[in-house]
Scaffold this active site. Structure first.
Site, PDB file in Angstrom:
ATOM      1  N   GLY A   9       0.818  -1.211   0.000  1.00  0.00           N
ATOM      2  CA  GLY A   9       0.000   0.000   0.000  1.00  0.00           C
ATOM      3  C   GLY A   9       0.848   1.256   0.000  1.00  0.00           C
ATOM      4  CG  ASN A  85       0.662   1.003   4.974  1.00  0.00           C
ATOM      5  OD1 ASN A  85       0.222   1.598   5.953  1.00  0.00           O
ATOM      6  ND2 ASN A  85       0.493   1.457   3.729  1.00  0.00           N
ATOM      7  CB  SER A 137      -6.457   1.213  12.907  1.00  0.00           C
ATOM      8  OG  SER A 137      -7.366   2.210  13.314  1.00  0.00           O
ATOM      9  CE1 TYR A 150      -8.857   0.304   8.157  1.00  0.00           C
ATOM     10  CE2 TYR A 150      -9.308   1.257  10.322  1.00  0.00           C
ATOM     11  CZ  TYR A 150      -8.485   1.132   9.213  1.00  0.00           C
ATOM     12  OH  TYR A 150      -7.299   1.813   9.168  1.00  0.00           O
ATOM     13  CB  ALA A 151     -12.670  -2.052  14.467  1.00  0.00           C
ATOM     14  CE  LYS A 154      -5.968  -1.529   9.245  1.00  0.00           C
ATOM     15  NZ  LYS A 154      -4.707  -1.719   8.503  1.00  0.00           N
ATOM     16  CB  ILE A 183      -2.990   9.479  10.184  1.00  0.00           C
ATOM     17  CG1 ILE A 183      -2.537   8.639  11.392  1.00  0.00           C
ATOM     18  CG2 ILE A 183      -1.780  10.047   9.437  1.00  0.00           C
ATOM     19  CD1 ILE A 183      -1.790   9.374  12.471  1.00  0.00           C
TER      20      ILE A 183
END
Lengths: 242, 77
Positions: A9, A85, A137, A150-151, A154, A183
């Protein structure tokens, strides 16, 4: 002799900063991209292709991963620093998350990182030196509204990293997790303004982090001096998760 | 085939070819650990184009065990 790194990535916000920083550290850096050809060429152009090289790869495709490892190996040699990443997010409340979206996020963020790590490890084991860094994350540590897939992906990287850290510790290979908070990248630009305001109030440092602030930690962990740090989750979030 | 298997074992474990005897035990005599064994099995699989399942692999204690096993698999192909 310069170390050889592979960053997945590499055209995203954080990925690009990691590529830049590792090149500045004196490494030869291979990076993957999925669709952003323009950005990847720009990065190659900046440092020259003997210093950094782009490889188009869908990280969720095991055939492409196999090819990637072969291609990077013939271009630069055995990968000594792997930065997992690459990641995507498909944000919906749990109630509205389709199985399809869930699986896609897992395929890229978790399955891809696993498959690539597995493919890279034999070379590191043989060299008896290696650095593996997973970019996770704070969403994976705290949970986040609208980010179940997503969570979860991660958070799963933490278990993967700690297991890899234990399995290959005897070969001086360290494996750690960097967990960025908010970020300033295209991913966080999707956050609604009103929600962003509330987030700013709860971040002790009262601002978004920069990709470079994440990259400098990755740089440290990938170096020789970080040799006694393994299996750790290091958070770069302006104090958000404390 | 014996010579080839010994060569691979020597290379994988960073030993001299003369140190590898047929009755050498991987762990006790050759100092291999679990990662070395997995790595070695993968190398043997590639070299002889066979597939060794994990359970069978964990029963390979000596160089002779490995050689016999690969010979049997190669004949079956």
């Amino acid at each position: 002799m310069s170390r050889i790194a592979l960053v997945t990535g590499g055209t995203g916000g954080i990925g690009k900063a990691i590529v830049n920083t590792l090149v500045e550290d004196g490494m030869k850096v291979a990076f993957t991209y999925n669709s952003n050809t323009e950005e990847s060429e720009e990065i190659e152009g900046r440092f020259g292709r003997d210093q950094t090289k782009a490889f188009k790869c869908d990280i969720s495709n095991t055939d492409e991963i196999k090819k990637l490892v072969d291609d990077v190996s013939s271009a630069f040699g055995t990968v000594e620093v792997l930065v997992n990443n690459a990641g995507i997010s498909k944000n919906r409340l749990v109630l509205r998350t389709s199985m399809e979206d869930w699986k896609r996020v897992m395929e890229v963020n978790l399955d891809g990182a696993f498959a690539l790590t597995q493919a890279i490890l034999p070379g590191m084991i043989k060299k008896r030196w290696g650095r593996i860094i997973f970019v996770s994350s704070v969403a994976g540590l705290m949970g986040n509204v609208g980010q179940a897939s997503y969570a979860s992906s991660k958070a799963a990287l933490v278990g993967l990293a700690k297991t890899v850290a234990r399995e290959v510790s005897s070969r001086s290979i360290t494996c750690n997790v960097v967990a960025p908070g908010l970020i300033n990248t295209t991913m966080t630009r999707e956050i609604r303004e009103e929600y962003m305001k509330r987030l700013m109030e709860i971040i002790p440092l009262k601002r978004l982090g920069t990709p470079e602030e994440v990259a400098s930690l990755v740089s440290y962990l990938s170096g020789d001096t970080a040799s006694y740090i393994t299996g750790q989750v290091l958070v770069v979030d302006g104090g958000l998760s404390m | 085939m014996e010579e080839k298997v010994k060569e691979i074992i020597a290379e994988q474990l960073g030993l001299e070819l003369e140190e590898i005897k047929l009755d050498s035990r991987f762990v006790e005599d050759l100092g291999a650990d679990s990662l070395d064994l997995v790595d070695l099995v993968m190398k043997l699989e590639d070299e002889f184009e066979v597939s060794i399942d994990d359970e069978k692999a964990s029963n390979l204690r000596t160089v002779k065990d490995a050689l016999n096993f690969i010979e049997k698999l190669s004949r079956a192909v």
